[in-house]
Design an enzyme around this catalytic site. Structure first.
Site, short mmCIF file in Angstrom:
data_model
loop_
_atom_site.label_atom_id
_atom_site.label_comp_id
_atom_site.label_asym_id
_atom_site.label_seq_id
_atom_site.Cartn_x
_atom_site.Cartn_y
_atom_site.Cartn_z
CB THR A 49 17.06 -48.85 30.12
OG1 THR A 49 16.10 -47.69 29.77
CG2 THR A 49 16.57 -49.17 31.50
CE1 TYR A 137 14.24 -43.51 22.20
CE2 TYR A 137 16.05 -45.02 22.84
CZ TYR A 137 15.17 -43.85 23.21
OH TYR A 137 15.31 -43.41 24.44
CE LYS A 165 11.42 -44.72 24.04
NZ LYS A 165 12.55 -45.46 25.02
#
Length: 311
Positions: A49, A137, A165
């Site tokens: 992001t 992740y 995650k």
């Protein structure tokens, strides 16, 4: 040493840019304050992001140095420290550790499409090289490599890993990890298309590692609260159904184009995405502004930009 406890809303923050394309550090200060004041437990700076793949090494290091100075102690600051190789990742981790990071989030190195066994060794090798709290992740859409829950449980025996995650659509994988009860927080992506938020939280998940918290931090903090009482689950259901239009909008374009365009339009520091990415205009942007008005986020957060007034 006891592992760091992470739960609640873990927001993958955008990287704000000035008009000339440079990093906007005052913008970072405003965004971090916005997250702190609205219930976020932690932020990830320089994740996907944050357009990390389009930042230079000098920019990455400068962002760590400058934003770490902004810590107030109310919220944990993690940094994306994935490099293109094991050695590069270790280098980023050591720099982050030396300059005030609370932790780091790691993915498999992109593009190389390594075997899962090699990536398992990678995660363990880089963890041995630091004492920084780490998050893993698992994001096969971005990096191709997809770790099975058996790989994950072996990795999470390492004392430095504190967050997982998941960005797969496999509820069964999340269930297996939660059943094994690793000494780490299990979080999920907030994409409504992956559909992991409801089952993860209902199975005992610890929160969400999310993108939508950039625009609606207080609401996503509600969605990210562990289900410790029946009342929490009821509040979750009401908030999740209400927020579905914004969750879908956040993922309506490649990350972070929709969220960054919307933040800029409501008057928050954001700037344009780095080329070749381009911000949304016209009807795609107006759609997001209509969602902001529908959910009354403009009233809640005090936004009154010209773009909002025109909707």
């Amino acid at each position: 040493m006891a592992k760091m406890k992470v739960q609640g809303s873990f927001v993958a923050l955008i990287t704000p840019f000035n008009k000339d394309g440079s990093v906007d550090f005052e913008g970072f200060r405003s965004l971090l304050r916005f997250q702190e004041e609205n219930g976020s437990s932690a932020v990830l700076i320089m994740g996907s992001t944050g357009e990390v793949s389009m930042l230079s090494q000098q920019e990455r290091e400068q962002i760590i140095v400058e934003t770490a100075k902004m810590k107030s102690g109310r919220m944990q600051l993690f940094y994306g420290c994935t490099g293109n190789s094991t050695a590069a990742t270790i280098g980023y981790l050591r720099f982050a550790r030396a300059n005030g990071a609370d932790g780091a989030i790691l993915a498999a190195p992109a593009y190389i499409c390594a075997a899962e066994s090699d990536i398992e060794d990678y995660f363990l090798e880089v963890a041995d090289a630091t004492d920084l709290p780490l998050g893993l992740y698992n994001n096969p859409p971005r990096v191709k490599t997809d770790l099975h829950w058996e790989h994950l449980l072996r990795i999470f025996k390492h004392p430095n890993y504190v967050v997982l995650k998941e960005s797969t659509a496999r509820v069964g994988q999340v269930a297996q990890v939660l059943r094994a009860r690793p000494d780490a927080a299990v979080m999920c992506c907030d994409s409504p298309n992956l559909g992991l938020v409801v089952p993860t939280m209902s199975l005992g998940g610890h929160g969400t590692a999310n993108m939508t918290g950039n625009i609606a931090p207080a609401e996503i903090a509600v969605l990210s609260s562990p289900w410790t009482t029946p009342e929490v689950s009821i509040s979750f259901r009401e908030t999740y159904l209400r927020m579905l239009p914004m969750l879908h909008y956040a993922y309506s374009a490649i990350n972070p184009v929709a969220i960054k365009s919307l933040l800029r339009a409501v008057g928050m520091p954001a700037g344009e995405p780095r080329r070749p990415l381009k911000g949304l205009q016209g009807e795609p942007l107006l759609k997001g502004l209509r969602v902001v008005r529908e959910l009354e986020l403009d009233k809640k957060y005090g936004w009154s930009s010209a773009e909002l007034k025109s909707v």
